[in-house]
Enzyme design. Structure first.
Site, PDB file in Angstrom:
ATOM      1  N   HIS A 245      38.643  56.404  63.181  1.00 22.40           N
ATOM      2  CA  HIS A 245      39.629  57.428  63.498  1.00 22.40           C
ATOM      3  C   HIS A 245      39.993  58.233  62.254  1.00 22.40           C
ATOM      4  O   HIS A 245      40.614  57.709  61.329  1.00 22.40           O
ATOM      5  CB  HIS A 245      40.859  56.693  64.042  1.00 22.40           C
ATOM      6  N   ARG A 246      39.539  59.463  62.188  1.00 18.65           N
ATOM      7  CA  ARG A 246      39.710  60.335  60.998  1.00 18.65           C
ATOM      8  C   ARG A 246      39.031  59.708  59.777  1.00 18.65           C
ATOM      9  O   ARG A 246      39.476  59.904  58.645  1.00 18.65           O
ATOM     10  CB  ARG A 246      41.184  60.610  60.717  1.00 18.65           C
TER      11      ARG A 246
ATOM     12  N   HIS B 285      43.982  66.984  61.812  1.00 16.30           N
ATOM     13  CA  HIS B 285      44.709  66.439  62.961  1.00 16.30           C
ATOM     14  C   HIS B 285      45.922  67.268  63.359  1.00 16.30           C
ATOM     15  O   HIS B 285      46.094  67.616  64.517  1.00 16.30           O
ATOM     16  CB  HIS B 285      45.155  64.998  62.693  1.00 16.30           C
TER      17      HIS B 285
ATOM     18  N   GLU C 136      35.196  59.819  63.902  1.00 22.01           N
ATOM     19  CA  GLU C 136      36.078  60.582  64.793  1.00 22.01           C
ATOM     20  C   GLU C 136      36.696  61.750  64.041  1.00 22.01           C
ATOM     21  O   GLU C 136      37.031  61.628  62.847  1.00 22.01           O
ATOM     22  CB  GLU C 136      37.196  59.663  65.310  1.00 22.01           C
TER      23      GLU C 136
ATOM     24  N   GLU D  72      37.156  65.539  68.981  1.00 21.97           N
ATOM     25  CA  GLU D  72      38.269  65.922  69.861  1.00 21.97           C
ATOM     26  C   GLU D  72      38.578  67.402  69.707  1.00 21.97           C
ATOM     27  O   GLU D  72      38.737  67.901  68.585  1.00 21.97           O
ATOM     28  CB  GLU D  72      39.531  65.103  69.508  1.00 21.97           C
TER      29      GLU D  72
ATOM     30  N   ASP E  43      39.205  65.597  64.575  1.00 22.40           N
ATOM     31  CA  ASP E  43      39.990  66.529  65.379  1.00 22.40           C
ATOM     32  C   ASP E  43      39.555  67.934  65.012  1.00 22.40           C
ATOM     33  O   ASP E  43      39.718  68.364  63.872  1.00 22.40           O
ATOM     34  CB  ASP E  43      41.486  66.340  65.075  1.00 22.40           C
TER      35      ASP E  43
HETATM   36  O1  G3P Z   1      41.299  60.894  69.505  1.00 21.23           O
HETATM   37  C1  G3P Z   1      41.815  59.638  69.799  1.00 21.23           C
HETATM   38  C2  G3P Z   1      43.088  59.583  69.120  1.00 21.23           C
HETATM   39  O2  G3P Z   1      42.768  60.075  67.869  1.00 21.23           O
HETATM   40  C3  G3P Z   1      44.089  60.471  69.766  1.00 21.23           C
HETATM   41  O3  G3P Z   1      45.166  60.582  68.999  1.00 21.23           O
HETATM   42  O4  G3P Z   1      46.625  62.112  67.879  1.00 21.23           O
HETATM   43  O5  G3P Z   1      45.219  60.578  66.560  1.00 21.23           O
HETATM   44  O6  G3P Z   1      44.206  62.510  67.694  1.00 21.23           O
HETATM   45  P1  G3P Z   1      45.287  61.492  67.706  1.00 21.23           P
HETATM   46 CA    CA Z   2      41.845  62.425  67.555  1.00 23.64          CA
END
Ligand code: G3P
Ligand code: CA
Length: 399
Positions: free
Chosen positions: A54-55, A96, A81, A174, A83
């Site tokens: 995540h990031r 993000h 991952e 995303e 954004d």
């Molecule tokens: O993309 C999955 C998760 O990352 C969603 O939450 O706000 O961290 O992008 P966020």
């Molecule tokens: Ca995300």
């Protein structure tokens, strides 16, 4: 024709991928049962449980920056991952937040636009910002002099990182605040096609070679080969409209509908307002979905609009202080919710799970994959302990 014949094998693989991506499970009119979720994952080359960085590795390096993604790749995460947002001059970048204030020094460099969204900055302007020093201040125990001056990354730079090491992770992208970026789904499609990550000749692997890659991965369980499978890109969004646009632009690319509760998302039971001293995590933890039917409606939407799975939020029961509490949300992966998603033939990739005990809890419920801020912790928990430590890797990169 024998099923071992290469052409027959390729056709079977094509059928399996088509079934995996179909909005209704492919079921031959006569006898063939619909593929199981495990078969869906296997056909696409999505490992189970899936470890989604995540990031990058934002526990150990500033989120969405080069060292964060290098770490995620070299530790062995299955997916990087990110954004996705778009600059004023049309460049696709990873960030993000809606604004730059939390993770950069925008207030020093462009004080008059400090609160402005990314869409009001050119890429050249964004590249003037320091996207690393905030981390050193926020997490002094993990600070490194080399993080000072880190840059915001383009999608192209993250793709190059994914392609540039011994492990070959996929990209899990995303569309962030997509209403701010009309047409970003089409831009993304163009980029992924031009860079050979989607399309008939993606990454120079034919269908049968892709199958060999999946096979090779099974033989070498420590190597990540997701980047050479049909599931090399997964698209994710919280927005139904963006899911539809992604499906229209890229019907053959796997998609996940992210789940949230509240206005415009899954309806919640009425609850007392957040207390003055109540943390966001505690407030979220007491929110309840209004009804099973409401939850089911979002699953049906996902299924009917091309998603292969859903991405629910989770409660972080164990945590190591403020960092993990920032990612503790409402319970959208309760046991009945995971079961219901599976009954809809949807994979469940839960966000954002960072501690071993929580990984165990949600895995026991049947969660198929995890967005995590701590890929090393998740990989270790799932028997894929990284060969090198975070510290050794960061030192080797020169940070
Ligand atoms: O993309 C999955 C998760 O990352 C969603 O939450 O706000 O961290 O992008 P966020
Ligand atoms: Ca995300």
């Amino acid at each position: 024709m024998s099923s071992h014949h290469p052409i027959a094998r390729a056709s079977l693989l094509t059928l399996a991928i088509a079934a995996a991506l179909s909005s209704t499970p492919l079921q031959a009119a006569d006898t063939k049962p619909a593929p199981s979720l495990s078969q869906t994952s296997a056909a696409l080359g999505i490992p189970e449980p899936t470890v989604i960085a995540h990031r990058g590795d934002p526990f150990n390096a500033p989120e969405s920056t080069r060292p964060a993604y290098l770490l995620a790749r070299d530790l062995g995460a299955d997916y990087l991952e990110l954004d996705l947002q778009r600059t004023k001059d049309g460049q696709l970048i990873a960030l993000h937040d809606n604004t730059l204030t939390r993770t950069t020094n925008v207030a020093d460099v462009f004080p008059e636009r400090a609160e402005a969204p990314v869409s009001q900055f050119t890429l050249a302007e964004l590249k003037q910002l320091d996207a690393g020093s905030w981390f050193n201040k926020a997490y002094p125990d993990r600070a490194r002099p080399g993080f000072k001056g880190l840059k915001i990354l383009t999608l192209d730079e993250i793709r190059a990182i994914a392609e540039g090491g011994p492990n070959h992770p996929g990209l899990y992208i995303e569309t962030k605040v997509p209403a701010q970026f009309p047409g970003i789904e089409q831009d993304l499609k163009r980029y992924l096609k031009d860079s050979d990550w989607i399309g008939a000749t993606a990454r120079s692997h034919s269908g049968s070679e892709r199958q060999d890659s999946v096979h090779q991965d099974r033989e070498r369980p420590s190597a990540v080969n997701v980047g050479y499978t049909p599931g090399r890109v997964i698209l994710q969004t919280f927005e139904k409209k963006s899911l539809d646009a992604l499906q229209q632009q890229m019907p053959n690319v796997p998609k996940i509908l992210l789940l949230w509760g509240g206005e415009g998302s899954i309806p919640l039971e009425k609850s007392a307002p957040q207390g003055a001293n109540e943390t966001d995590a505690d407030y979220y933890a007491r929110q309840q979905v209004a009804s099973r039917a409401d939850y089911g409606e979002w699953l049906r939407y996902a299924k009917d609009h091309g998603a292969i799975g859903v991405g629910p939020s989770t409660v972080q029961h164990a945590h190591d202080g403020i960092f993990s509490r920032q990612f503790s949300y409402m319970e959208l992966a309760a046991p009945w919710m995971v079961d219901m998603a599976h009954e809809h033939h949807l994979l469940v990739h839960a966000y954002t799970v960072d501690q071993s005990t929580d990984l165990d809890t949600y895995r026991q419920r049947g969660v198929d994959g995890f967005f995590t801020n701590r890929p090393a912790v998740a990989l270790k928990r799932f028997g894929r302990t990284p060969a090198q430590s975070v510290n050794d890797l960061l030192s080797a990169y020169g940070y």
